[in-house]
Design an enzyme around this catalytic site. Structure first.
Site, PDB file in Angstrom:
ATOM      1  N   ASN A 201       0.664  -1.279   0.047  1.00 36.80           N
ATOM      2  CA  ASN A 201      -0.084   0.008   0.055  1.00 36.80           C
ATOM      3  C   ASN A 201       0.993   1.216   0.011  1.00 36.80           C
ATOM      4  O   ASN A 201       1.378   1.555   1.032  1.00 36.80           O
ATOM      5  CB  ASN A 201      -0.828  -0.094   1.318  1.00 36.80           C
ATOM      6  CG  ASN A 201      -1.962   1.072   1.427  1.00 36.80           C
ATOM      7  OD1 ASN A 201      -1.717   2.263   0.630  1.00 36.80           O
ATOM      8  ND2 ASN A 201      -2.772   0.898   2.227  1.00 36.80           N
TER       9      ASN A 201
ATOM     10  N   LYS B 207       3.348   0.850   3.019  1.00 37.30           N
ATOM     11  CA  LYS B 207       3.133  -0.155   3.965  1.00 37.30           C
ATOM     12  C   LYS B 207       3.110  -1.613   3.272  1.00 37.30           C
ATOM     13  O   LYS B 207       2.729  -1.531   2.186  1.00 37.30           O
ATOM     14  CB  LYS B 207       1.643  -0.138   4.695  1.00 37.30           C
ATOM     15  CG  LYS B 207       1.360   1.036   5.200  1.00 37.30           C
ATOM     16  CD  LYS B 207      -0.288   1.146   5.815  1.00 37.30           C
ATOM     17  CE  LYS B 207      -0.542   2.648   6.341  1.00 37.30           C
ATOM     18  NZ  LYS B 207      -1.902   3.007   6.319  1.00 37.30           N
TER      19      LYS B 207
ATOM     20  N   ARG C 214      -2.182  -1.662  -3.784  1.00 35.35           N
ATOM     21  CA  ARG C 214      -3.306  -0.741  -3.851  1.00 35.35           C
ATOM     22  C   ARG C 214      -2.824   0.366  -4.771  1.00 35.35           C
ATOM     23  O   ARG C 214      -1.918   0.900  -4.722  1.00 35.35           O
ATOM     24  CB  ARG C 214      -3.408  -0.287  -2.530  1.00 35.35           C
ATOM     25  CG  ARG C 214      -4.476   0.858  -2.420  1.00 35.35           C
ATOM     26  CD  ARG C 214      -4.346   1.695  -0.981  1.00 35.35           C
ATOM     27  NE  ARG C 214      -5.423   2.608  -1.105  1.00 35.35           N
ATOM     28  CZ  ARG C 214      -5.305   3.883  -0.290  1.00 35.35           C
ATOM     29  NH1 ARG C 214      -4.221   4.325   0.479  1.00 35.35           N
ATOM     30  NH2 ARG C 214      -6.085   4.753  -0.316  1.00 35.35           N
TER      31      ARG C 214
ATOM     32  N   HIS D 114     -11.420   5.434  -1.103  1.00 36.18           N
ATOM     33  CA  HIS D 114     -11.313   4.481   0.229  1.00 36.18           C
ATOM     34  C   HIS D 114     -12.232   3.222  -0.135  1.00 36.18           C
ATOM     35  O   HIS D 114     -12.936   2.533   0.692  1.00 36.18           O
ATOM     36  CB  HIS D 114     -11.883   5.266   1.287  1.00 36.18           C
ATOM     37  CG  HIS D 114     -11.019   6.400   1.782  1.00 36.18           C
ATOM     38  ND1 HIS D 114     -11.862   7.537   2.365  1.00 36.18           N
ATOM     39  CD2 HIS D 114     -10.094   6.581   1.989  1.00 36.18           C
ATOM     40  CE1 HIS D 114     -10.775   8.500   2.881  1.00 36.18           C
ATOM     41  NE2 HIS D 114      -9.587   7.851   2.705  1.00 36.18           N
TER      42      HIS D 114
ATOM     43  N   GLY E 107     -10.233   9.137   8.738  1.00 37.23           N
ATOM     44  CA  GLY E 107      -8.858   8.993   8.947  1.00 37.23           C
ATOM     45  C   GLY E 107      -8.323  10.256   8.677  1.00 37.23           C
ATOM     46  O   GLY E 107      -9.054  11.461   9.204  1.00 37.23           O
ATOM     47  N   ASN E 108      -7.252  10.495   8.242  1.00 34.82           N
ATOM     48  CA  ASN E 108      -6.704  11.925   7.727  1.00 34.82           C
ATOM     49  C   ASN E 108      -7.638  12.406   6.605  1.00 34.82           C
ATOM     50  O   ASN E 108      -8.207  13.422   6.523  1.00 34.82           O
ATOM     51  CB  ASN E 108      -5.410  11.769   7.315  1.00 34.82           C
ATOM     52  CG  ASN E 108      -4.405  11.710   8.299  1.00 34.82           C
ATOM     53  OD1 ASN E 108      -4.508  12.778   9.410  1.00 34.82           O
ATOM     54  ND2 ASN E 108      -3.351  10.796   8.496  1.00 34.82           N
TER      55      ASN E 108
ATOM     56  N   ARG F  17      -8.592  18.753   4.302  1.00 33.49           N
ATOM     57  CA  ARG F  17      -9.340  18.974   3.338  1.00 33.49           C
ATOM     58  C   ARG F  17     -10.591  19.544   3.659  1.00 33.49           C
ATOM     59  O   ARG F  17     -11.446  19.135   4.677  1.00 33.49           O
ATOM     60  CB  ARG F  17      -9.424  17.966   2.188  1.00 33.49           C
ATOM     61  CG  ARG F  17      -8.566  17.735   1.176  1.00 33.49           C
ATOM     62  CD  ARG F  17      -8.681  16.324   0.588  1.00 33.49           C
ATOM     63  NE  ARG F  17      -7.813  15.401   1.152  1.00 33.49           N
ATOM     64  CZ  ARG F  17      -7.694  14.080   0.904  1.00 33.49           C
ATOM     65  NH1 ARG F  17      -8.725  13.633   0.256  1.00 33.49           N
ATOM     66  NH2 ARG F  17      -6.974  13.336   1.453  1.00 33.49           N
TER      67      ARG F  17
ATOM     68  N   ASP G 118      -4.599  16.905  13.115  1.00 27.62           N
ATOM     69  CA  ASP G 118      -4.659  15.868  13.746  1.00 27.62           C
ATOM     70  C   ASP G 118      -5.877  15.764  14.855  1.00 27.62           C
ATOM     71  O   ASP G 118      -5.668  16.521  15.650  1.00 27.62           O
ATOM     72  CB  ASP G 118      -3.086  15.460  14.489  1.00 27.62           C
ATOM     73  CG  ASP G 118      -3.272  14.068  14.973  1.00 27.62           C
ATOM     74  OD1 ASP G 118      -2.447  13.220  14.573  1.00 27.62           O
ATOM     75  OD2 ASP G 118      -3.968  13.897  16.039  1.00 27.62           O
ATOM     76  N   PHE G 119      -6.752  15.036  14.678  1.00 31.63           N
ATOM     77  CA  PHE G 119      -7.854  14.730  15.425  1.00 31.63           C
ATOM     78  C   PHE G 119      -7.659  14.918  17.135  1.00 31.63           C
ATOM     79  O   PHE G 119      -8.292  15.637  17.854  1.00 31.63           O
ATOM     80  CB  PHE G 119      -8.730  13.691  15.101  1.00 31.63           C
ATOM     81  CG  PHE G 119     -10.159  13.749  15.795  1.00 31.63           C
ATOM     82  CD1 PHE G 119     -11.155  14.233  15.210  1.00 31.63           C
ATOM     83  CD2 PHE G 119     -10.322  13.081  17.023  1.00 31.63           C
ATOM     84  CE1 PHE G 119     -12.385  14.157  15.826  1.00 31.63           C
ATOM     85  CE2 PHE G 119     -11.500  13.249  17.704  1.00 31.63           C
ATOM     86  CZ  PHE G 119     -12.647  13.653  17.140  1.00 31.63           C
TER      87      PHE G 119
ATOM     88  N   GLY H 165      -8.801   5.795  11.764  1.00 36.64           N
ATOM     89  CA  GLY H 165      -8.199   6.429  12.801  1.00 36.64           C
ATOM     90  C   GLY H 165      -9.030   7.037  13.939  1.00 36.64           C
ATOM     91  O   GLY H 165      -8.910   6.661  15.054  1.00 36.64           O
TER      92      GLY H 165
ATOM     93  N   ASN I  69     -11.050   4.824  17.205  1.00 35.66           N
ATOM     94  CA  ASN I  69     -10.381   5.338  18.435  1.00 35.66           C
ATOM     95  C   ASN I  69     -11.145   6.243  19.157  1.00 35.66           C
ATOM     96  O   ASN I  69     -11.272   6.421  20.353  1.00 35.66           O
ATOM     97  CB  ASN I  69      -9.163   5.745  18.164  1.00 35.66           C
ATOM     98  CG  ASN I  69      -8.322   4.531  17.735  1.00 35.66           C
ATOM     99  OD1 ASN I  69      -8.207   3.786  18.432  1.00 35.66           O
ATOM    100  ND2 ASN I  69      -7.531   5.015  16.473  1.00 35.66           N
TER     101      ASN I  69
ATOM    102  N   GLU J  87      -7.524  -2.850   5.075  1.00 39.67           N
ATOM    103  CA  GLU J  87      -7.236  -2.869   3.681  1.00 39.67           C
ATOM    104  C   GLU J  87      -6.102  -3.615   3.279  1.00 39.67           C
ATOM    105  O   GLU J  87      -6.345  -4.371   1.964  1.00 39.67           O
ATOM    106  CB  GLU J  87      -6.951  -1.508   3.346  1.00 39.67           C
ATOM    107  CG  GLU J  87      -7.912  -0.334   3.518  1.00 39.67           C
ATOM    108  CD  GLU J  87      -7.452   1.144   3.517  1.00 39.67           C
ATOM    109  OE1 GLU J  87      -6.442   1.320   4.557  1.00 39.67           O
ATOM    110  OE2 GLU J  87      -7.864   2.012   3.086  1.00 39.67           O
TER     111      GLU J  87
HETATM  112  P1  ADP Z   1      -4.762   7.860   7.184  1.00 36.08           P
HETATM  113  O1  ADP Z   1      -6.219   8.338   6.646  1.00 36.08           O
HETATM  114  O2  ADP Z   1      -3.531   8.564   6.846  1.00 36.08           O
HETATM  115  O3  ADP Z   1      -4.517   6.181   6.877  1.00 36.08           O
HETATM  116  P2  ADP Z   1      -5.438   7.106   9.865  1.00 36.08           P
HETATM  117  O4  ADP Z   1      -6.719   6.269   9.608  1.00 36.08           O
HETATM  118  O5  ADP Z   1      -4.575   6.606  10.672  1.00 36.08           O
HETATM  119  O6  ADP Z   1      -5.035   8.032   8.605  1.00 36.08           O
HETATM  120  O7  ADP Z   1      -6.107   8.555  10.995  1.00 36.08           O
HETATM  121  C1  ADP Z   1      -5.639   9.164  11.330  1.00 36.08           C
HETATM  122  C2  ADP Z   1      -6.330  10.305  12.360  1.00 36.08           C
HETATM  123  O8  ADP Z   1      -6.680   9.228  13.213  1.00 36.08           O
HETATM  124  C3  ADP Z   1      -5.639  11.269  12.782  1.00 36.08           C
HETATM  125  O9  ADP Z   1      -6.430  12.404  12.922  1.00 36.08           O
HETATM  126  C4  ADP Z   1      -5.541  10.957  14.382  1.00 36.08           C
HETATM  127  O10 ADP Z   1      -5.381  12.106  15.185  1.00 36.08           O
HETATM  128  C5  ADP Z   1      -6.708  10.039  14.327  1.00 36.08           C
HETATM  129  N1  ADP Z   1      -6.342   8.883  15.678  1.00 36.08           N
HETATM  130  C6  ADP Z   1      -5.611   8.174  15.834  1.00 36.08           C
HETATM  131  N2  ADP Z   1      -5.629   7.446  16.982  1.00 36.08           N
HETATM  132  C7  ADP Z   1      -6.617   8.159  17.729  1.00 36.08           C
HETATM  133  C8  ADP Z   1      -7.302   8.135  18.869  1.00 36.08           C
HETATM  134  N3  ADP Z   1      -6.744   7.381  19.948  1.00 36.08           N
HETATM  135  N4  ADP Z   1      -8.293   8.977  19.176  1.00 36.08           N
HETATM  136  C9  ADP Z   1      -8.619   9.990  18.546  1.00 36.08           C
HETATM  137  N5  ADP Z   1      -8.106  10.159  17.215  1.00 36.08           N
HETATM  138  C10 ADP Z   1      -7.076   9.276  16.757  1.00 36.08           C
END
Ligand code: ADP
Length: 366
Positions: free
Chosen positions: A7, A14, A61, A150, A180-181, A211, A253-254, A301, A305, A354
């Protein structure tokens, strides 16, 4: 025999190595800012394992399959050329995938290499869900339509939701929120997509880390004509400086935006409120597209979480018979059912896989 899944993203590669029979994950890693010889390094790292259990298939991917690819395809020189020609549609993502494919084919010439597309899942979106209300000629040529992205995650999660709940795929209605991002949401019936939020590019739909997601196109003209922004400045703002980062001014970053909100930062709070509203509104629209929801899935992400985000999104979804159990939401880890007991739809947190989907697709042709 084993199966290798690659990926390659805009700033990472990855890989995951699976034992082909059981599809058990036996090795995997994410390389940040990968060097030019990343594939050779990865193959060196797994050489001992692969010596006793040779690689039977390699899955790659590829973000954009355009109109050419409606499903996974075995890679030959013609396919490689077509993926290259799609670079203009995915300038950040298709080139690293291409480089990885070329290096991997050179290193593992005996194994079939299979391209698994993020857009392929959405090839079957009905016309009234993929044709934009623009001049029809644009759809015919150059092919401006909703492609959706996605798709590997959405395909995996919609199928996994039915499997997790022990339901047959036929008639199963899932709304999957990949947060995610990048963020997108999809409605799937019978494991097939009915509607999705991302469009011709991954810029449409939900608010994301950097975005904006969907915005009034009139704003873009205003920014160019009245605010004097160039085309590239505008692109940069929409792609890299909007979303959570743009509103909060703190981060894309969330977790960091949440921490700032908890510390009392008003713009961080506003960013999170816009974000959860954006997801909630999409769930409403996608639920209506399905006529009801058997499973609402949170993944990636943020979705996997953040119990707070899930709670925020689900506030107001009782009208769709979706009731979150606050204790389960806070205490259970994916894969888990977080819904309250009762007759309503289930609310799942699922770990997106994935890599597993890519490996399964690579195995399918064997
Ligand atoms: P990508 O789209 O690059 O694959 P991810 O699926 O890893 O990204 O998601 C990244 C996002 O997930 C970031 O905004 C990060 O802050 C958030 N994130 C990761 N771990 C946690 C957590 N424990 N609590 C809240 N948000 C999280």
């Amino acid at each position: 025999m084993s199966v290798l899944a690659f990926n390659a993203g805009s700033s990472t590669i990855k890989y995951s190595l699976f034992a082909g029979g059981s599809m058990e994950l036996v090795a995997g890693e994410t390389l940040e800012d990968p060097p030019a010889n990343a594939v050779e390094k990865i193959l060196a790292a797994i050489s001992a394992r692969v010596a006793s259990d040779p690689v039977a298939a390699v899955g790659h991917r590829v973000v954009h399959g355009g109109r050419h690819f409606r499903e996974s395809v075995r890679i030959d020189d013609r396919v490689l050329g077509l993926i290259g020609s799609l670079t203009k549609l995915a300038p950040l993502h298709n080139p690293p995938a291409l480089r990885t494919i070329v290096a991997a084919r050179r290193a593992l010439p005996g194994a079939p290499h299979v391209a698994v597309f993020d857009t392929a899942f959405f090839a079957e979106l009905p016309p009234d869900r993929h044709v934009y209300p623009l001049p029809y000629e644009w759809y015919e040529n150059p092919g401006i339509r909703r492609y959706g992205f996605h798709g590997i995650s959405h395909a995996y999660c919609s199928a996994r939701a039915a499997e997790f709940l022990g339901r047959p795929p036929a008639g199963f209605r899932a709304v999957v929120c990949h947060l995610g991002n990048g963020c997108s949401a999809t409605a799937a019936l019978d494991g097939k997509p009915v509607a999705t939020t991302m469009g011709f590019t991954p810029m449409e739909g939900l608010m994301m880390g950097t975005r904006a997601g969907s915005v009034d196109a009139g704003i873009l003209f205003y920014a160019m004509e009245r605010m004097g922004l160039t085309r590239m400045e505008l692109f940069d703002i929409l792609q890299r400086k909007s979303g959570l980062l743009g509103v909060s001014g703190v981060s894309s970053d969330f977790r960091e935006v949440r921490a700032a909100a908890e510390a009392g930062n008003g713009r961080a709070r506003l960013a999170l409120a816009i974000y959860s509203h954006s997801v909630r509104a999409a769930v409403g629209s996608l639920a209506v597209a399905l006529g009801g929801v058997d499973a609402l899935v949170f993944t990636a992400g943020v979705g996997e979480n953040s119990a707070e985000l899930r709670e925020e999104v689900c506030r107001g979804l009782e009208c769709l018979s979706l009731r979150l159990d606050p204790v389960r939401n806070r205490s259970l880890r994916p894969d888990a059912d977080l819904a309250a007991d009762g007759p309503g739809g289930r609310i799942l947190a699922l770990r997106t896989r994935e890599d597993l989907h890519i490996a399964r697709e690579a195995m399918r042709g064997l």
